[in-house]
Design an enzyme around this catalytic site. Structure first.
Site, PDB file in Angstrom:
ATOM      1  N   ASP A  79       0.691  -1.991   4.875  1.00 24.38           N
ATOM      2  CA  ASP A  79       0.315  -0.753   5.562  1.00 24.38           C
ATOM      3  C   ASP A  79      -1.012  -0.254   4.993  1.00 24.38           C
ATOM      4  O   ASP A  79      -1.060   0.781   4.340  1.00 24.38           O
ATOM      5  CB  ASP A  79       1.437   0.278   5.368  1.00 24.38           C
ATOM      6  CG  ASP A  79       1.085   1.644   5.911  1.00 24.38           C
ATOM      7  OD1 ASP A  79       0.257   1.726   6.833  1.00 24.38           O
ATOM      8  OD2 ASP A  79       1.634   2.641   5.393  1.00 24.38           O
ATOM      9  N   HIS A 113       0.869  -1.183   0.000  1.00 26.26           N
ATOM     10  CA  HIS A 113       0.000   0.000   0.000  1.00 26.26           C
ATOM     11  C   HIS A 113       0.907   1.235   0.000  1.00 26.26           C
ATOM     12  O   HIS A 113       1.064   1.911   1.012  1.00 26.26           O
ATOM     13  CB  HIS A 113      -0.916  -0.001   1.227  1.00 26.26           C
ATOM     14  CG  HIS A 113      -1.885  -1.146   1.266  1.00 26.26           C
ATOM     15  ND1 HIS A 113      -1.505  -2.435   1.584  1.00 26.26           N
ATOM     16  CD2 HIS A 113      -3.221  -1.200   1.017  1.00 26.26           C
ATOM     17  CE1 HIS A 113      -2.566  -3.231   1.540  1.00 26.26           C
ATOM     18  NE2 HIS A 113      -3.613  -2.511   1.208  1.00 26.26           N
TER      19      HIS A 113
END
Length: 286
Positions: A168, A41
């Site tokens: 994340d 991410h």
């Protein structure tokens, strides 16, 4: 998905996450053999601290901004501050580097990064940022699917035995996200058992995270470490009281490397009732 990290860039959660990230990468660099990083991410890679989004929330004022320019800080914090400064060559703190930029700055010529971002505008900005860096491949795709598609890593015929999977997510649907994260980590370890996996997670109330931690404890890893920073008590009514990093298969002595940062961050960024945690979920030989 409506999340935009520009509203939160440089906050206390970023500080903790990126201190741990750089400590892991520095540990990987202790060996000459190349390593591979998958960032599931990745965001856009760089965020303007004076931009409209960051200015609207002001979250950097309780994160990177109080730390910038401080002297006599723990070595691992100084390392992080140098990396942030390197992304601001003008000598002023105008931009905050996200995890893919911090990773790329730290990599050697033989190392590789695959940075995944699903949102089209963010992915386009990320591609522009790394347009001239052959070490970095930007994938405009779902990061969880990339775990299945890109692991075990092989780039230009080179297989990478060592590396990091950084997960994340924004946790927009927080309770629903944890099982997805745990499954992604399981798949990553099945495909690449020797990888270090680092998972960022928000902390509203610590006790609500116990089911997630139990899932992590059930994964096939040598050891797993939790590092947390709460800048206020976890019964506060505010949205984000703190955050943590779960590091599975952590590099040797990672806990010793990051330990000095936690009380320093608690003192520098915390309010009354702030706290930290550095704890082994599982420990090899324990």
């Amino acid at each position: 998905m409506n999340y935009r990290h520009a509203f939160h860039a440089g906050n206390h959660a970023d500080v903790l996450k990126h201190i741990v990230l750089l400590a892991v990468i520095d540990a990987l660099q202790r060996k000459d053999s190349p390593f591979f990083v998958l960032d599931t991410h990745a965001g856009r890679g760089r965020y303007l601290l004076q931009g409209e989004a960051a200015g609207r929330t002001g979250e950097a004022t309780s994160g990177i901004l109080p730390l910038a320019g401080l002297a006599n800080v723990p070595d691992v914090v100084a390392r992080y501050l140098r990396a942030v400064a390197a992304a601001n060559p003008v000598g002023a703190l105008l931009a905050y580097p996200g995890s893919p930029l911090l990773t790329a700055q730290a990599m050697r010529p033989q190392d590789r990064l695959a940075a995944c971002e699903l949102q089209p505008e963010e992915a386009a900005a990320l591609k522009a940022l790394f347009a001239h860096d052959a070490r970095v491949a930007v994938h405009a795709r779902d990061g969880y699917a990339a775990v299945r598609a890109l692991l075990p890593p092989k780039v230009d015929g080179v297989r990478y035995a060592r590396g990091l999977v950084l997960i994340d997510p924004p946790y927009e649907a927080q309770e629903a996200e944890y099982p997805v994260v745990a499954q992604a980590v399981r798949e990553a370890l099945e495909r690449w058992p020797q990888a270090t996996c680092a998972i960022w997670y928000p902390v509203k109330q610590r006790r609500s995270l116990q089911p997630f931690f139990r899932k992590l404890e059930g994964l096939p890893v040598r050891s797993s470490l939790l590092a947390e920073l709460l800048v206020r008590p976890d019964d506060s009514s505010l949205r984000l009281n703190g955050s943590g990093m779960a590091i599975l298969n952590p590099p040797w002595k990672l806990d010793e490397a990051i330990a000095p940062a936690l009380p320093f961050l608690q003192k520098t960024l915390g309010e009354a009732g702030a706290s930290t945690r550095l704890e082994w979920l599982q420990r090899e030989g324990g």
